[in-house]
Design a protein around this motif. Structure first.
Motif, PDB file in Angstrom:
ATOM      1  N   ARG A  74       0.827  -1.204   0.000  1.00  0.00           N
ATOM      2  CA  ARG A  74       0.000   0.000   0.000  1.00  0.00           C
ATOM      3  C   ARG A  74       0.859   1.251   0.000  1.00  0.00           C
ATOM      4  O   ARG A  74       2.063   1.184   0.223  1.00  0.00           O
ATOM      5  N   ARG A  90      -7.898   4.199   5.980  1.00  0.00           N
ATOM      6  CA  ARG A  90      -7.181   3.058   5.370  1.00  0.00           C
ATOM      7  C   ARG A  90      -7.705   2.810   3.990  1.00  0.00           C
ATOM      8  O   ARG A  90      -8.912   2.727   3.776  1.00  0.00           O
ATOM      9  N   ASP A  91      -6.802   2.622   3.059  1.00  0.00           N
ATOM     10  CA  ASP A  91      -7.170   2.205   1.701  1.00  0.00           C
ATOM     11  C   ASP A  91      -8.358   3.015   1.203  1.00  0.00           C
ATOM     12  O   ASP A  91      -9.423   2.486   0.926  1.00  0.00           O
ATOM     13  N   THR A 105      -3.434   5.064   1.916  1.00  0.00           N
ATOM     14  CA  THR A 105      -3.722   5.058   3.351  1.00  0.00           C
ATOM     15  C   THR A 105      -3.183   6.351   3.945  1.00  0.00           C
ATOM     16  O   THR A 105      -1.995   6.648   3.809  1.00  0.00           O
TER      17      THR A 105
END
Ligand code: LLP
Length: 453
Positions: A337, A390-391, A376
């Motif tokens: 990520r 997040r994400d 993120t």
């Protein structure tokens, strides 16, 4: 919803890069020349002049929400009070707005009471609650002459009685009752179930004993009942169920003790939209379910309809607020990520770490571009769990960009901390093209003002 371990994949939802964010942004939000504007103020410019992290609140929306609560309850019943739960967001300017809009202020501590009084809210427009008020806090509330103290236990009833009697005054009290209803929300913010630290359980005779004690003790005036079943509640049936229990209890109170309930306080808890998929009920629906529910239950129990109190917090301020941050380090871990680090984090918004809360984000200086990336957003604090989103979908983001996190008006500033000796951000109210600082940014001196070395 529980706190999510970092390794767990967030359920992949199809992301529309052109999704309209207006339902999670303040009502005056607009996009002008690629920038996000709120209250007629350019958020990018504001971030540059005021510095980040920065809380921004749309004053028009706060006023609008308070008016909506008053309107949609008064629409169904003449005798209703909206008592804003200050814990969601509080400062003197906010207290003034609440008072100007004809609402009362609900304080959860001596500190909140001190701020409301310092803001000029008359004590007759203040109520005080809390599950373990100290003797000092009770004394402050009685001395101020607050409208109601919501008593949580027999110990508190005795303490209020002693303090009020010693001063030769009569303090009106409501009894906090746990109706035994579990709403559909995060376990940490469910409060109406039997197994709870709050209030008098209705099921084992405790609440009835509470009424008898409140009615009998000197210096106390039993003024009614209070419930608060939880927070961020979407399903209004939970309120209906709880109201059924409360009004049935009102009838039994009258039958068994001869005491009438003057006030029935249904607490707060109405949910708001954080994610684009969230579907909370409207204030109009809430007003109808609560007020009509009480009226109907009172009718079928042969009782007069009491004064009805509601205590919204989150729904007044959450969507009115945004937090602005400046992007620093961007760390791309191939195949895993991309972390976009900002100049704030869990100190100004603990909710993702504490509840796994999710927020919509955008780049304020690229607000007209599609949110084509998934990144993120990480805070700057020394915790792996210090993540704000997040994400999350966002525009192509670069160092120096201004990230706007939506719907942060409730339980962010009020739950903020100085962890890592981070200074707390300023709060700016924007309205009709004007930005006014209502809470200034802390300084390093503020961090040391209580040090006595
Ligand atoms: N009345 C009472 C007695 C309360 O305890 C609360 C909130 C409210 C009213 C207002 O509830 P609201 O309308 O804001 O849901 N820190 C958590 C929320 C805790 C709520 C505590 N009590 C969060 O960030 O989600």
């Amino acid at each position: 919803m529980g706190s999510i371990a970092l390794e767990e994949p967030v359920p992949a939802e199809p992301v529309d890069p052109n999704a309209d964010l207006s339902s999670v942004l303040p009502m005056t939000a607009e996009i002008r020349d690629g920038h996000l504007w709120v209250g007629g103020v350019d958020m990018v410019e504001l971030a540059r002049t005021q510095g980040t992290a920065l809380y921004v609140m749309d004053e028009a929306q706060i006023r609008n929400q308070l008016r909506e609560f008053r309107k949609w309850t008064a629409f169904h019943w003449k005798d209703v009070e909206t008592v804003y739960a200050a814990k969601a967001f509080m400062c003197k300017a906010m207290c003034r707005v609440v008072h100007e809009e004809g609402c009362m202020v609900l304080c959860a501590s001596g500190g909140e009471l001190a701020i409301a009084l310092a803001a000029g809210v008359p004590a007759s427009r203040i109520q005080v609650h809390g599950n373990n008020k100290t003797i000092a806090e009770i004394t402050e509330a009685v001395d101020a002459g607050v409208d109601r103290i919501i008593a949580d236990s027999l110990l508190e009833l005795h303490r209020i009685s002693e303090i009020a009697s010693a001063r030769g005054v009569e303090q009106s009290v409501l009894l906090r009752v746990t109706p035994g209803v579990k709403p559909d929300t995060h376990g940490y913010i469910q409060t109406g179930q039997e197994d709870s630290k709050f209030g008098f359980g209705v099921n084992h005779g405790l609440a009835m004993e509470g009424v008898r004690v409140a009615a009998a003790l000197p210096g106390l005036r039993f003024a009614g009942l209070h419930m608060h079943i939880g927070s961020q509640i979407f399903a209004l049936q939970s309120y209906s169920k709880a109201i059924e229990v409360m009004v049935d209890f009102m009838r039994r109170v009258l039958e068994e003790t001869g005491q009438s309930v003057i006030d029935l306080d249904v607490g707060g808890g109405i949910g708001i939209k954080y994610g684009l998929a969230d579907e909370p009920s409207t204030i109009e629906q809430f007003g109808k379910v609560v007020v009509d529910g009480i009226k109907e239950e009172c009718e079928s129990n042969g009782l007069p309809v009491p004064r009805i109190l509601i205590e919204p917090g989150r729904a007044v301020v959450a969507n009115a607020g945004v937090t602005l941050y400046t992007v620093g380090t961007i760390k791309e871990i191939p195949g895993i990520r991309t972390y976009v680090a900002i100049d704030g984090g869990m100190t100004d918004n603990i909710r993702p770490a504490l509840y796994g809360a999710r927020y919509e984000c955008l780049v304020a200086n690229k607000a007209d571009q599609p949110r084509t990336e998934i990144v993120t957003i990480a805070g700057k604090h020394c915790e792996t769990g210090d993540l704000i989103a997040r994400d999350t979908p966002i525009q192509a983001v670069e160092t120096g960009d201004v990230v706007c996190v939506c719907s942060t008006g409730a339980y962010c500033q009020s739950m903020s901390s100085n962890y890592n000796k981070q200074v707390r951000p300023a709060v700016v109210f924007v309205n009709a093209g004007e930005a006014r600082t209502v809470v200034r940014r802390e300084t390093y001196d503020d961090l040391m003002r209580c040090d006595v070395v």
